[in-house]
Write an enzyme that holds these catalytic residues in place. Sequence first.
Site, PDB file in Angstrom:
ATOM      1  N   PRO A   1      43.896 -70.522  15.096  1.00  0.00           N
ATOM      2  CA  PRO A   1      44.995 -71.611  15.730  1.00  0.00           C
ATOM      3  C   PRO A   1      45.905 -71.841  15.297  1.00  0.00           C
ATOM      4  O   PRO A   1      45.579 -72.550  14.934  1.00  0.00           O
ATOM      5  CB  PRO A   1      43.847 -72.533  16.670  1.00  0.00           C
ATOM      6  CG  PRO A   1      42.338 -72.556  15.677  1.00  0.00           C
ATOM      7  CD  PRO A   1      42.464 -71.838  14.381  1.00  0.00           C
ATOM      8  N   GLU A   2      46.840 -71.361  16.075  1.00  0.00           N
ATOM      9  CA  GLU A   2      48.115 -72.415  15.732  1.00  0.00           C
ATOM     10  C   GLU A   2      48.573 -73.111  17.243  1.00  0.00           C
ATOM     11  O   GLU A   2      47.622 -73.390  17.744  1.00  0.00           O
ATOM     12  CB  GLU A   2      49.311 -70.914  15.672  1.00  0.00           C
ATOM     13  CG  GLU A   2      48.599 -70.470  14.138  1.00  0.00           C
ATOM     14  CD  GLU A   2      49.546 -69.189  14.234  1.00  0.00           C
ATOM     15  OE1 GLU A   2      50.752 -69.064  14.536  1.00  0.00           O
ATOM     16  OE2 GLU A   2      49.319 -67.695  13.493  1.00  0.00           O
ATOM     17  N   ARG A  18      33.520 -70.666   9.324  1.00  0.00           N
ATOM     18  CA  ARG A  18      33.732 -70.939   7.815  1.00  0.00           C
ATOM     19  C   ARG A  18      33.957 -72.556   7.457  1.00  0.00           C
ATOM     20  O   ARG A  18      34.140 -72.518   6.655  1.00  0.00           O
ATOM     21  CB  ARG A  18      35.050 -70.147   7.837  1.00  0.00           C
ATOM     22  CG  ARG A  18      35.592 -69.010   8.189  1.00  0.00           C
ATOM     23  CD  ARG A  18      36.253 -67.726   7.695  1.00  0.00           C
ATOM     24  NE  ARG A  18      36.541 -68.505   6.109  1.00  0.00           N
ATOM     25  CZ  ARG A  18      38.768 -67.698   6.172  1.00  0.00           C
ATOM     26  NH1 ARG A  18      38.618 -66.612   7.500  1.00  0.00           N
ATOM     27  NH2 ARG A  18      38.527 -67.798   4.948  1.00  0.00           N
TER      28      ARG A  18
END
Length: 282
Positions: A2-3, A118
């Site tokens: 996500p940006e 992650r």
Amino acid sequence: MPELPEVETVRKGLQQFMEGQSIGKVEVFTSKLRWKLPESFEKNLSNQTITTIARRGKYLILEVSNGHCLIVHLGMTGSFAIFSTNGFPKYDNSRKDKHDHVVFHLGNGTVIAYNDPRKFGMMDLIPESKLSIYPPLKTLGVEPLGNGFDEKYLKYHLDRRSSPVKNFLLDQKVIAGIGNIYASEALWRAGISPRRKANRISQKKAGLLVTAIRDVLNDAIKSGGSTLRNYRSVAGNLGYFQHQFRVYDQEGEPCSNENCDGQINRIVQTGRSTFYCPSCQK
DNA sequence: ACATGAGCCTGTGGGC
DNA sequence: TGCCCACAGGCTCATG
């Protein structure tokens, strides 16, 4: 992944389901994401009402009624999913994914699960009064969609950097929210090579880059918004939607600039992929 | 003061 | 089918 646009889409989704609601129980299945969750994380959140959900760069800030702020960063693989409210599946043991780390049970029955394979994401809890001195937030640069970001600001900072402009754009201390994808996309729109040294970008090009950054982020938020309208009928996963990228992951494809017959290249800059068209990006 | 590289983690896809 | 490797959209810290 996500940006800024994805985080903004997640913010809007959470706002729809959480703002004004009370948190009942908080379940922590994994206490260490990027860092350990703070002591009394559950205690300080349970039985509180969520008053506001804000965003700063790629961070989410959820304020609750006792004055604490839940800080969330999605890292590279963090996501929220909605369960157990009308139109969404019930959250039970059969639904629980092994990477669901924190689960919020709202007073109205809605369940919101934070999933992060992650574990590069982070959550923290700080008093509202400490927001302005909280290290991850206080070092952030301007919001690219806010008033503080303009040609003058960008040129000032470009002039102080000799690194490639692609790396410059990823520096959250200058502009907050651009990541590896939108850095490539914005430079393509502005016709600037990602390899060009920041301090060798003209005033005029800096102006074009401001517009390109604004446009690419706004377009992505718009396409996230359209996904947001649909997701009720599909699944409850917030923030992941397919974009049509013009250069990102388009190695070997023809440049989609209609005045250009070039081909998209992939290069590596400080260990990260960059995509660009060597013909029209100078 | 700056720039670079390693490390944190797990999953996926390609080549053999 | 399985194995190995490269790679993945972020951030911080150590090192030069």
